[in-house]
Design a protein around this motif. Structure first.
Motif: not given
Length: 135
Positions: A64-89
């Motif tokens: 999940c990122y922060w969208s500076r342009s939309r000023q809201c949380l951006w859950r990667k793949g929420e609309t595109s389906g191109h998700q990022q599954k976390v392996k390590q941080i």
């Protein structure tokens, strides 16, 4: 807290919430977040996270990122389906960037390409070096 980590031996652990509280968030409350393909090492994209996005990423295992342009949380793949599954941080040495090793589904870039870094500087030219991913 970051200074404590810098001076610590391998295997040292500190409380996650304490470390997050001491990260050097910028004046908008954001930190750089780099997504890297876990198995190939390819750098996929650079985005921003706020505390809420980082905590959600940690808790859900989906980036999940922060969208500076939309000023809201951006859950990667929420609309595109191109998700990022976390392996390590990981946090870098002075805590001003987050590196997220991911399993990328589809393209990471809004153009549909695997990586946002598809424009290569070659001499006095910029060359497009990859095509959008087809599924």
């Amino acid at each position: 807290m970051i200074e404590t980590l810098e001076k610590s031996a391998m295997g040292t652990s500190l409380d996650l919430k304490e470390v997050i509280a001491t990260l050097p968030w910028n004046n908008q409350g954001l930190i750089n977040a780099i997504a890297q393909q876990h198995d190939t090492g390819e750098v996929l994209m650079l985005a921003w996270m706020n505390r809420e996005a980082l905590l959600e990423t940690i808790e859900t295992g989906r980036v999940c990122y922060w969208s500076r342009s939309r000023q809201c949380l951006w859950r990667k793949g929420e609309t595109s389906g191109h998700q990022q599954k976390v392996k390590q941080i990981r946090l870098d040495c002075d805590g001003d960037a987050v590196l997220v090793f991911v399993e990328q589904t589809g393209g990471a870039c809004h153009t549909g390409r695997k990586s946002c870094f598809y424009n290569q500087i070659v001499g006095d030219r910029v060359v497009v070096v990859s095509e959008p991913v087809t599924e």
